[in-house]
Design a protein around this motif. Structure first.
Motif, mmCIF file in Angstrom:
data_model
loop_
_atom_site.group_PDB
_atom_site.id
_atom_site.type_symbol
_atom_site.label_atom_id
_atom_site.label_comp_id
_atom_site.label_asym_id
_atom_site.label_seq_id
_atom_site.Cartn_x
_atom_site.Cartn_y
_atom_site.Cartn_z
ATOM 1 N N GLY A 75 0.815 -1.213 0.000
ATOM 2 C CA GLY A 75 0.000 0.000 0.000
ATOM 3 C C GLY A 75 0.845 1.257 0.000
ATOM 4 O O GLY A 75 0.559 2.219 -0.716
ATOM 5 N N ILE A 250 -5.263 -0.127 0.339
ATOM 6 C CA ILE A 250 -4.546 -1.095 -0.499
ATOM 7 C C ILE A 250 -3.843 -2.138 0.369
ATOM 8 O O ILE A 250 -3.836 -3.328 0.054
ATOM 9 C CB ILE A 250 -3.516 -0.382 -1.394
ATOM 10 N N ALA A 254 -4.167 -6.449 0.513
ATOM 11 C CA ALA A 254 -2.927 -7.122 0.109
ATOM 12 C C ALA A 254 -2.446 -8.072 1.202
ATOM 13 O O ALA A 254 -1.975 -9.179 0.913
ATOM 14 C CB ALA A 254 -1.849 -6.089 -0.208
ATOM 15 N N ASN A 388 -2.616 -3.897 -7.529
ATOM 16 C CA ASN A 388 -2.335 -3.040 -6.372
ATOM 17 C C ASN A 388 -1.666 -1.736 -6.803
ATOM 18 O O ASN A 388 -1.948 -0.672 -6.251
ATOM 19 C CB ASN A 388 -1.432 -3.777 -5.375
ATOM 20 N N HIS A 391 -4.002 0.854 -7.869
ATOM 21 C CA HIS A 391 -4.980 1.153 -6.815
ATOM 22 C C HIS A 391 -6.294 0.399 -7.011
ATOM 23 O O HIS A 391 -7.386 0.954 -6.828
ATOM 24 C CB HIS A 391 -5.222 2.662 -6.719
ATOM 25 N N PRO A 393 -7.020 -2.767 -5.206
ATOM 26 C CA PRO A 393 -6.630 -3.845 -4.288
ATOM 27 C C PRO A 393 -7.650 -4.972 -4.188
ATOM 28 O O PRO A 393 -7.270 -6.128 -3.988
ATOM 29 C CB PRO A 393 -6.473 -3.125 -2.947
#
Length: 452
Positions: A75, A250, A254, A388, A391, A393
Motif C-alpha cells: 500500500g 490497499i 494485500a 495493487n 490502486h 486492491p
C-alpha cells in the motif's frame, strides 16, 4: 532535488532497461534473505526436536504479522509512487512518514493482543503443554521487537516507490547477514555470552531488525524521502488520517491475499496426508524448491509496482501496458529455463533433499510436473501486484481467491481422485494456466478501461 530526478526517470527512461535495472538488485536481496532464513532454521534444528517444533507452531502467528507488514508495504509503495508520478514530492514524503507511523501502531496493537492471549492462542493451535514454555521464550521477545520488523520493510517500500530498488536489497541482505551471525552466538553462547537457546534465536532476529531500523531511517533522512510536517489548511492530523486511509485501503486487502496462501497450503497438506508421511515430506521439499525457483518472480513483483504506479500517476497508460507485457514475457521465458534445469537435475535434487527412497521418488515427480506451471504462476503474481499498483486492491484480492480456492485446491483434489499424486500435481498446473489467462485478460481490460 536528486530523489525527484531519480523518480522521474521511471516515467521517461526506456521501460525495458528501467525494469531490468530495478529488478536485478532485488533478485540479489531476495536470494540472500531466503538463504539466511534457511540458516536460521538450521541453527534452531540443532537444539533438538522440541525447540524446532515450538518455532514451527509460531509460524501462523508470525506469518500473520509479516503478511500485515508486506501488505502495508504494498500500500505504501502504490500510494507514494503515484504521488511521485503526479510530481507531488512533498505529499509523497509526508505519506512516507504516515506509512511508517500507522504501520508501527498497527503492528504494536496486533503484537500486544498476541502477547496477552499467547497461551490461549497456541493451545488453540494444538501446541502440547510441554512446548508452551519454549513458545513463550521465543514469542515474548518476538512480539516485543515486532515493531522493528515492520519499520525496515515499510521503509524499503518508501525507497522502492521513489525508484530506488538497490538500497532496499542491501538492507534486506544486511539484516539477513546480521541474523545469521548472531544466531549461533546467542543460541549456543560464545565467550562471555551465555547460551540462550531458542530465546537467543528470537533475540538475534530483533537485533537484525534493529540494525535495519537504524539503517533505513538514516537513508530515508539522507535522501529526504520522509517529511513530518506538510503545508496544509486542513490540519496535520486530518492529512495524516487521509494518508493512512489511502495506504490501508490497499495494504489490508494485500495482507489478506498473503494470508490466503498458507491457508490454501494447509488444505493441500491435508489432502496429501492421505498418501502418507512420505508424500507430506516430499510436498514440503517441493514447496521449498518452489520458493527458490520463484526468486525472479518475487523480485519482479517488488520492482514492477513502483514503475507501474508512477506511470499510472502520470497518466502514461501506454508505459504501464508496456511494463506489464515485458514483465510477463521475461518471467515466462526465465521460468521455462528454470524448469528445464530442474527437470534435468531432478534425480540429484531429490537425493540431496530426501534420504528415503519413496520421498525421493515423489520429489522427482513433483519436479517433473509442478514447475511447468511456475511461469503461469508468475503471470498471476505479477498481475496481482499490478492491480495493487493501479490502486485496485480488491481485484488483486479477488484474483488470489480465484487462483487458490476456485481453481488450485479444487482442481488438485479432483486430479488426486482421478490419478493420485500425478493427477494432484497436474491439477495444480492446470489451475495456474487457467488463472493466468483470467489474470491477463482482467488486467488488460482494466487498462483499456482506464485509458479510454
Amino acid at each position: 532535488m536528486a530523489t525527484t530526478d531519480a523518480s522521474r526517470s521511471l516515467i521517461n527512461a526506456p521501460v525495458g532497461k528501467t525494469l531490468w535495472e530495478m529488478t536485478w538488485p532485488v533478485i540479489f536481496g531476495v536470494a540472500t534473505l531466503i538463504s539466511f532464513n534457511v540458516v536460521d532454521t538450521f541453527f534452531i534444528s540443532l537444539l533438538g526436536t522440541d525447540p524446532l517444533a515450538a518455532v514451527s507452531f509460531t509460524f501462523p502467528i508470525t506469518f500473520t504479522v509479516v503478511s500485515l507488514t508486506i501488505g502495508l508495504g504494498i500500500g505504501t509503495s502504490a500510494v507514494i509512487a503515484r504521488k511521485y508520478g503526479r510530481d507531488k514530492p512533498e505529499e509523497a514524503q509526508f505519506d512516507g512518514f504516515a506509512a511508517l507511523s500507522v504501520s508501527a501502531l498497527l503492528v504494536l496493537m496486533l503484537s500486544a493482543i498476541g502477547y496477552i492471549f499467547m497461551d490461549s492462542i497456541f493451545t488453540l493451535l494444538q501446541a502440547q503443554q510441554r512446548l508452551l514454555p519454549l513458545i513463550r521464550e521465543y514469542m515474548t521477545l518476538w512480539f516485543a521487537g515486532s515493531v522493528m520488523l515492520v519499520t525496515p520493510m515499510v521503509g524499503n517500500a518508501v525507497l522502492r516507490a521513489s525508484g530506488d530498488t538497490r538500497t532496499p536489497s542491501l538492507i534486506m541482505a544486511s539484516g539477513g547477514l546480521a541474523n545469521a551471525i548472531f544466531d549461533p552466538i546467542l543460541i549456543f553462547g560464545w565467550g562471555p555470552i551465555p547460551a540462550m537457546g531458542i530465546e537467543g534465536a528470537a533475540l538475534a532476529s530483533v537485533i537484525s531488525w534493529f540494525s535495519g531500523v537504524i539503517l533505513v531511517f538514516w537513508l530515508l533522512s539522507r535522501k529526504q524521502l520522509i517529511r513530518v510536517r506538510i503545508e496544509t489548511t486542513r490540519g496535520l492530523f486530518r492529512e495524516w488520517l487521509d494518508a493512512a486511509r489511502a495506504i490501508l485501503k490497499i495494504g489490508l486487502p494485500a495482507a489478506g491475499a498473503n494470508i490466503l496462501t498458507p491457508l490454501a497450503m494447509s488444505v493441500m497438506t491435508a489432502i496429501i496426508a492421505s498418501y502418507g508421511a512420505a508424500a507430506v515430506a516430499a510436498f514440503g521439499v517441493g514447496t521449498r524448491l518452489e520458493s527458490l525457483a520463484s526468486i525472479i518472480i518475487l523480485a519482479l513483483s517488488m520492482s514492477l509496482p513502483p514503475l507501474i504506479s508512477q506511470n499510472f500517476g502520470a497518466n502514461r497508460v501506454d508505459r504501464v501496458r508496456e511494463a506489464y507485457g515485458k514483465a510477463l514475457k521475461a518471467v515466462f521465458a526465465i521460468q521455462l529455463v528454470i524448469y528445464a534445469a530442474m527437470a534435468i537435475t531432478a534425480p540429484w535434487i531429490a537425493m540431496a533433499f530426501a534420504k528415503e527412497q519413496e520421498v525421493a521418488r515423489i520429489v522427482e515427480l513433483f519436479i517433473y510436473i509442478m514447475p511447468i506451471g511456475y511461469g503461469f504462476q508468475g503471470w498471476i503474481i505479477l498481475s496481482n501486484s499490478s492491480f495493487n499498483a493501479i490502486h485496485k486492491p480488491m481485484r488483486a484480492l479477488g484474483l488470489s481467491v480465484i487462483r487458490l480456492f476456485v481453481f488450485f485446491v479444487p482442481l488438485s483434489y479432483l486430479g488426486s481422485l482421478l490419478a493420485d499424486l500425478h493427477g494432484l500435481f497436474i491439477g495444480g498446473v492446470v489451475a495456474n494456466i487457467i488463472t493466468a489467462a483470467i489474470a491477463y485478460l482482467w488486467f488488460t481490460r482494466e487498462l483499456r478501461r482506464v485509458g479510454e
